[in-house]
Design an enzyme around this catalytic site. Structure first.
Site, PDB file in Angstrom:
ATOM      1  N   GLU A 322       0.913  -1.225  -0.032  1.00  0.00           N
ATOM      2  CA  GLU A 322       0.016   0.033   0.115  1.00  0.00           C
ATOM      3  C   GLU A 322       0.882   1.202  -0.177  1.00  0.00           C
ATOM      4  O   GLU A 322       0.820   2.158   0.827  1.00  0.00           O
ATOM      5  CB  GLU A 322      -0.921   0.008   1.161  1.00  0.00           C
ATOM      6  CG  GLU A 322      -2.075  -1.139   1.343  1.00  0.00           C
ATOM      7  CD  GLU A 322      -2.800  -1.156   2.368  1.00  0.00           C
ATOM      8  OE1 GLU A 322      -4.301  -1.483   2.081  1.00  0.00           O
ATOM      9  OE2 GLU A 322      -2.499  -0.800   3.449  1.00  0.00           O
ATOM     10  N   VAL A 323       1.872   1.421  -0.929  1.00  0.00           N
ATOM     11  CA  VAL A 323       2.845   2.638  -1.051  1.00  0.00           C
ATOM     12  C   VAL A 323       1.977   3.623  -1.939  1.00  0.00           C
ATOM     13  O   VAL A 323       1.798   3.282  -3.325  1.00  0.00           O
ATOM     14  CB  VAL A 323       4.076   2.097  -1.587  1.00  0.00           C
ATOM     15  CG1 VAL A 323       5.059   3.385  -1.487  1.00  0.00           C
ATOM     16  CG2 VAL A 323       4.580   0.989  -0.351  1.00  0.00           C
TER      17      VAL A 323
END
Length: 528
Positions: A322-323
């Protein structure tokens, strides 16, 4: 339908289920062993039931085996007062003790350690001794857990019985990695709570505690190399010292459980900048960690160096999920760095993950990363990478086809914080779905159920984990051909195990209803 009528029908259903052969002839062992044979005699546990290690190559210098044996006695005797003067039993059927023979003198706990064991309990002898044989200490610990489930309190005689002797059990796990994640960033979990979770993991033969220690919300762990990091804790009392971490690692090891520490980078790291603001791209755009700042990687190196002194499992988890890289392109000095190095934001994400991997490798670790790293640049990952699936099905198949190892945790079936997922779905989730090649199957090293911490703290974590995690534990331990094809076939047995957890002080929720359900009405534990 009137309430009394509904209750009667519900009660009759459970009575029929409990009396059916769906519990495998009434055997209430969880998880089900690989192979077992049993008889029809009842033995009685001697009041001085003891441990005999004559012939074992393992020298119990750490008292791990001795302590495990004492725990065995404690949990089988904990629920009731034993009458040591009872004269109800036949002295010729007295089970005098247990002989434990361990082949290896080594007590190192590491990934892939042999966890098999053989447990035999004869129905006659002078005196009668149970025999537990195992290649390693950790197989023996599993054997003790199985033996504990063969012990039953007789309310007439007031003594402990071992029914259906003679017993011959041969057992080993299906997967080497059988994990449970706990999250101490979203809510702090006190040490006694974590130890309670470890105890229950041992009862179910899970063997990896994935400790998601820090995240966006808080950084509760002491890092001696960078002591301001735990300024990101919720409060001064919601912290873990490195001595606390070592205590958890040691406590888990003594029950055959490895601790996998996670350092989730570059995202999920806002709390890091409370103590070291230069880790943020800017105060207005603080996440992910600043890829352009050499101090970021210097600090990661320091953290992993400190980790290596305490967390001695073969693997470290480096996150990578989840960057959102938008802060990098929105922040002038980071954007300038990207331009200088000819990187777009996706390439910078890859650069960060791969550099963090090399730092971990330099400290002797192999790496676990969440699946986004594979989805975005799988062919660039270190071959020492284990890809941790979570987004959904089908990923494991792609990972092993690429020659990498995989851990399965697909969120639609094995996320404990998803309260709508029933124990039946946990039980039926198959890590090897659509993987038929035998060599590729070996690359699936196991699975993990995940207890994310947004809605759990010390007040409700146990009933959110159990018994659904136990359902998955049998999937990971028991041979595929011995697993039920329909979860209704194991309902009675899991219900019995859930009640056994309650008797041992574990706040396992009822099987009926959603995750973390409460009892709906008065009734027997075995009918809920």
């Amino acid at each position: 339908m009137e309430k009394k009528t509904r209750n009667l029908i519900f009660g009759l259903f459970w009575m029929l289920l409990a009396s059916s052969n769906l519990c495998i002839d009434g055997l209430n062992i969880w998880p089900m062993p690989s192979s077992l044979k049993y008889g029809a005699k009842t033995l009685y546990l001697s009041k001085d039931f003891g441990l005999d290690t004559v012939g074992s190559k393992y020298v119990d210098a750490s008292s791990t085996l001795k302590d495990a044996f004492q725990r065995l006695l404690d949990i089988v005797e904990t629920a009731h007062a034993i009458d040591t003067n009872s004269t109800y039993y036949n002295p010729s059927l007295l089970l005098k003790g247990m002989r434990v023979v361990i082949s290896s003198p080594n007590d190192e706990l590491q990934f892939g350690v042999d966890e098999s064991y053989k447990l035999s309990i004869p129905s006659s002898g002078n005196p009668i001794y149970a025999t537990l044989e195992a290649p390693t200490l950790y197989g023996a610990l599993h054997g003790l857990q199985t033996f504990s489930q063969l012990c039953h309190f007789n309310f007439t005689t007031r003594i402990i019985e071992v029914r259906q002797a003679p017993w011959n059990i041969i057992d080993q796990p299906r997967f080497s990695y059988r994990g449970l994640l706990i999250d101490t960033s979203r809510h702090y979990q006190p040490l006694p709570i974590i130890k309670n979770v470890i105890d229950a993991m041992a009862y179910t033969k899970l063997n990896v505690l994935h400790w998601h220690i820090v995240d966006t919300q808080s950084f509760p762990l002491e890092i001696p190399s960078y002591p301001k990091l735990w300024n990101g804790a919720y409060s001064p009392s919601e912290r873990y010292t490195m001595a606390d971490a070592a205590e958890i690692v040691n406590y888990a090891k003594r029950q055959g459980i490895n601790v996998l520490a996670e350092l989730d980078v570059p995202g999920h790291a806002l709390s890091w900048g409370i103590g070291y603001p230069s880790l943020w791209p800017s105060s207005d755009c603080p996440e992910p960690l600043d890829v352009s700042n050499e101090f970021t990687f210097k600090l990661i190196d320091g953290v992993l160096s400190d980790f290596s002194k305490v967390f001695n499992f073969k693997f470290v988890h480096l996150g990578g999920d989840e960057v959102d890289t938008s802060c990098w392109v929105m922040t002038p000095h980071v954007r300038k760095w990207l331009t200088k190095h000819g990187l777009n934001e996706t390439e910078a994400y890859q650069y960060f993950v791969l550099r963090a991997q090399q730092i971990a490798i330099s400290h002797g670790y192999e790496i676990i990363n969440w699946e986004e790293t594979f989805n975005n640049f799988g062919n660039k990952l270190s071959r020492k990478t284990v890809v941790h699936n979570w987004l959904g099905g089908g990923v494991a198949q792609q990972v092993v086809a690429a020659g990498l190892r995989c851990i399965v945790s697909n969120q639609d079936k094995w996320y404990l914080d998803h309260l709508d997922i029933t124990w039946q779905q946990f039980y039926m989730n198959e890590p090897l779905t659509n993987i038929t090649n035998l060599q590729q199957q070996k690359l699936v090293i196991g699975g993990e159920v995940c207890m994310w911490g947004e809605t759990v703290d010390g007040s409700d974590i146990e009933q959110t984990i159990w018994p659904r995690a136990a359902a998955a534990a049998e999937r990971m331990w028991t041979p595929y051909d011995k697993l039920a094809k329909d979860p209704r076939q194991v309902t009675g047995r899991l219900s019995h195990f859930r009640c056994l957890l309650n008797q041992r002080g574990v706040a396992a929720a009822p099987l009926t209803g959603r995750g973390r359900a409460a009892p709906e009405e008065p009734g027997s534990c075995y009918k809920q």
